[in-house]
Write an enzyme that holds these catalytic residues in place. Structure first.
Site, PDB file in Angstrom:
ATOM      1  N   ASN A   1       0.890  -1.425   0.030  1.00 28.40           N
ATOM      2  CA  ASN A   1       0.155   0.383  -0.220  1.00 28.40           C
ATOM      3  C   ASN A   1       0.565   1.216  -0.100  1.00 28.40           C
ATOM      4  O   ASN A   1       2.226   1.509   0.114  1.00 28.40           O
ATOM      5  CB  ASN A   1      -1.110  -0.332   1.058  1.00 28.40           C
ATOM      6  CG  ASN A   1      -0.310  -0.292   2.675  1.00 28.40           C
ATOM      7  OD1 ASN A   1       0.549   0.518   2.744  1.00 28.40           O
ATOM      8  ND2 ASN A   1      -0.801  -0.839   3.426  1.00 28.40           N
ATOM      9  N   ARG A   2       0.511   2.383  -0.072  1.00 28.61           N
ATOM     10  CA  ARG A   2       1.276   3.346   0.079  1.00 28.61           C
ATOM     11  C   ARG A   2       2.032   3.796   1.290  1.00 28.61           C
ATOM     12  O   ARG A   2       3.653   4.496   0.392  1.00 28.61           O
ATOM     13  CB  ARG A   2       0.159   4.425  -0.011  1.00 28.61           C
ATOM     14  CG  ARG A   2       0.428   6.006  -0.871  1.00 28.61           C
ATOM     15  CD  ARG A   2      -0.794   7.326  -0.865  1.00 28.61           C
ATOM     16  NE  ARG A   2      -2.132   7.257   0.593  1.00 28.61           N
ATOM     17  CZ  ARG A   2      -3.708   7.962   0.300  1.00 28.61           C
ATOM     18  NH1 ARG A   2      -3.620   7.651  -0.692  1.00 28.61           N
ATOM     19  NH2 ARG A   2      -3.761   7.365   2.392  1.00 28.61           N
TER      20      ARG A   2
ATOM     21  N   GLU B   1       3.267   1.624   3.009  1.00 26.40           N
ATOM     22  CA  GLU B   1       4.804   0.310   2.989  1.00 26.40           C
ATOM     23  C   GLU B   1       5.673   0.294   1.875  1.00 26.40           C
ATOM     24  O   GLU B   1       6.034   0.425   2.133  1.00 26.40           O
ATOM     25  CB  GLU B   1       3.754  -1.288   2.843  1.00 26.40           C
ATOM     26  CG  GLU B   1       2.984  -1.447   3.739  1.00 26.40           C
ATOM     27  CD  GLU B   1       1.532  -2.740   3.195  1.00 26.40           C
ATOM     28  OE1 GLU B   1       1.077  -2.461   4.354  1.00 26.40           O
ATOM     29  OE2 GLU B   1       1.755  -2.152   1.633  1.00 26.40           O
TER      30      GLU B   1
ATOM     31  N   ASP C   1      -6.837  -7.131   1.685  1.00 26.18           N
ATOM     32  CA  ASP C   1      -6.823  -8.836   1.585  1.00 26.18           C
ATOM     33  C   ASP C   1      -8.050  -8.930   0.065  1.00 26.18           C
ATOM     34  O   ASP C   1      -7.596  -9.188  -0.836  1.00 26.18           O
ATOM     35  CB  ASP C   1      -7.780  -8.573   2.716  1.00 26.18           C
ATOM     36  CG  ASP C   1      -6.796  -9.627   4.091  1.00 26.18           C
ATOM     37  OD1 ASP C   1      -5.705  -8.614   3.548  1.00 26.18           O
ATOM     38  OD2 ASP C   1      -7.617  -9.027   4.793  1.00 26.18           O
TER      39      ASP C   1
HETATM   40  N1  LIG Z   1     -10.679   5.026   2.007  1.00 25.16           N
HETATM   41  C1  LIG Z   1     -10.634   4.479   1.031  1.00 25.16           C
HETATM   42  N2  LIG Z   1     -11.559   5.252  -0.285  1.00 25.16           N
HETATM   43  C2  LIG Z   1     -12.251   4.688  -1.478  1.00 25.16           C
HETATM   44  N3  LIG Z   1     -11.045   3.539  -1.860  1.00 25.16           N
HETATM   45  C3  LIG Z   1     -10.361   3.229  -1.470  1.00 25.16           C
HETATM   46  C4  LIG Z   1     -10.430   3.494   0.338  1.00 25.16           C
HETATM   47  N4  LIG Z   1      -9.660   2.795   1.021  1.00 25.16           N
HETATM   48  C5  LIG Z   1      -9.081   1.356  -0.082  1.00 25.16           C
HETATM   49  N5  LIG Z   1     -10.050   1.684  -0.844  1.00 25.16           N
HETATM   50  C6  LIG Z   1     -10.311   1.044  -1.700  1.00 25.16           C
HETATM   51  O1  LIG Z   1      -9.112   0.193  -1.786  1.00 25.16           O
HETATM   52  C7  LIG Z   1      -8.209  -0.306  -1.959  1.00 25.16           C
HETATM   53  C8  LIG Z   1      -7.141  -1.017  -0.921  1.00 25.16           C
HETATM   54  O2  LIG Z   1      -7.228  -0.187  -0.528  1.00 25.16           O
HETATM   55  P1  LIG Z   1      -5.646   0.196   1.023  1.00 25.16           P
HETATM   56  O3  LIG Z   1      -4.444   0.795  -0.600  1.00 25.16           O
HETATM   57  O4  LIG Z   1      -6.154   0.824   1.505  1.00 25.16           O
HETATM   58  O5  LIG Z   1      -4.562  -0.690   0.925  1.00 25.16           O
HETATM   59  P2  LIG Z   1      -4.259  -1.768   2.410  1.00 25.16           P
HETATM   60  O6  LIG Z   1      -4.063  -0.770   3.091  1.00 25.16           O
HETATM   61  O7  LIG Z   1      -3.785  -2.931   2.402  1.00 25.16           O
HETATM   62  O8  LIG Z   1      -5.575  -2.556   3.255  1.00 25.16           O
HETATM   63  P3  LIG Z   1      -6.467  -3.378   4.406  1.00 25.16           P
HETATM   64  O9  LIG Z   1      -4.671  -3.176   4.760  1.00 25.16           O
HETATM   65  O10 LIG Z   1      -7.019  -1.719   5.581  1.00 25.16           O
HETATM   66  O11 LIG Z   1      -6.423  -4.586   4.101  1.00 25.16           O
HETATM   67  C9  LIG Z   1      -7.703   0.670  -3.141  1.00 25.16           C
HETATM   68  O12 LIG Z   1      -6.902   0.409  -4.088  1.00 25.16           O
HETATM   69  C10 LIG Z   1      -8.394   1.553  -3.023  1.00 25.16           C
HETATM   70  O13 LIG Z   1      -9.401   1.141  -4.316  1.00 25.16           O
HETATM   71 MG   LIG Z   2      -2.889  -4.207   3.644  1.00 28.54          MG
END
Ligand SMILES: Nc1ncnc2c1ncn2[C@@H]1O[C@H](COP(=O)(O)OP(=O)(O)OP(=O)(O)O)[C@@H](O)[C@H]1O
Ligand SMILES: [Mg+2]
Length: 311
Positions: A194-195, A197, A262
């Protein structure tokens, strides 16, 4: 026009850290005489599979087959996790380590508010992890893709060996990474940081061009085919040898973002296993993520819901 491939025969092997998300809901009407803390009278409990287990249930919900290889303790939480997953038709292969408690994240909720989270976790033993590696080798041939879901709890200590094995069997390997040493993931097909990381590993960026340069550098250094940076409300960007493809989020409403990552890797893995192209798999994963954030709890998306959304 985006089409979702038939996933009924697509089989994904998921390996990684599993956990049990436990919720205790209760009433709060007084402060404890023992310490200045609220007393919660528990009225209802709920349990959900988390981490790699949530990835596996997302695959089944989308109409695919998932086998989950992991380590749990020889305890009630581990049995509970196995029962929950069996109900959802996830095939589990759990190695039991009697000296290690199953990872549990217990939330205590009173008056619609989380009051406390209690974590139980210890890394599993070397011997149990080595046995697991043997199972990986025998399972990998029968599946169409492999997902390694790293939550940093120890189940992926042998991640480099698993990637080497999967490559020998010509299977695609998707990794949800954790930590600051990505050299362990060298040779994987796709990484989905994610962003936050990605920032931790590659440093800050001030423009899309700078982000693309950082992604390209990591991609070539680690010999990976694709890097997907998920960017919460900004959507996601896929970087491959062909360049960058960005998709804004498809979410119309956002209730609960936990577990969106996930859903992303589960959808990507299943779509690739079913024969979709990398960019189609990403578009479908972004759609699924946009739907899952509109649901409460660590939710899943079904194939029917996905098809209805595409229209
Ligand atoms: N606040 C948000 N608004 C709109 N879309 C979102 C939002 N949060 C997540 N998403 C959608 O979900 C996708 C994955 O979310 P994110 O980038 O937050 O991953 P993550 O941090 O690994 O999530 P997590 O660890 O909580 O499971 C994003 O690319 C987007 O498509
Ligand atoms: Mg994650």
């Amino acid at each position: 026009m985006l089409t979702v491939p038939d996933c009924s025969n697509a089989h994904v092997l998921v390996v990684g850290d599993v956990m049990l998300d436990r919720y205790w809901f209760g009433d709060v009407s007084r402060i404890s005489p023992e310490a200045p803390v609220p007393v919660v009278h528990v009225q209802r409990t709920e349990e959900r599979p988390g981490g790699a287990a949530n990835v596996a249930r997302n695959i089944v919900s989308l109409g695919g087959k998932a086998t989950l290889l992991s380590v749990v303790g020889d305890d009630e939480a581990g049995r509970s996790l196995a029962t929950l997953l069996a109900k959802e038709k996830v095939v589990t292969l759990f190695h039991k380590d009697a000296r290690f408690p199953t990872t549990v994240k217990l939330r205590v909720i009173g008056r619609q508010q989380q009051l406390l989270r209690i974590d139980f976790e210890t890394p599993p033993s070397r011997e149990v992890l080595e046995d697991k590696l043997g199972d990986f080798e025998s399972l990998v041939d029968g599946v169409d893709a492999v997902i390694l879901s790293d939550y940093g709890k120890g189940a992926l200590t042998h991640v480099a060996d698993m990637i080497a094995t999967a490559r020998r069997h010509n299977k695609r390997i998707l990794v949800d990474p954790k930590g600051d040493d990505y050299s362990r993931y060298r040779g994987a097909t796709l990484l989905t940081p994610n962003r936050g990381e990605f920032r931790e590993i590659a440093g800050r960026w001030n423009s899309e061009a700078e982000l693309a340069a950082k992604a390209e550098k990591l991609r070539t250094e680690l010999d990976i085919e694709a890097l997907l940076v998920t960017r919460s409300e900004e959507g996601m960007t896929l970087f491959t040898a062909a360049g960058a493809t960005h998709e804004p989020t498809r979410a119309r409403e956002v209730f609960d973002v936990s577990g969106a990552g996930d859903t992303v890797i589960a959808t990507l893995g299943l779509m690739l296993a079913a024969g979709a192209s990398m960019t189609d798999a990403m578009h479908i994963a972004n759609l699924a993520a946009g739907m899952v954030v509109a649901k409460l709890g660590t939710a899943t998306v079904s194939r029917e819901e996905l098809l209805a959304e595409i229209g």
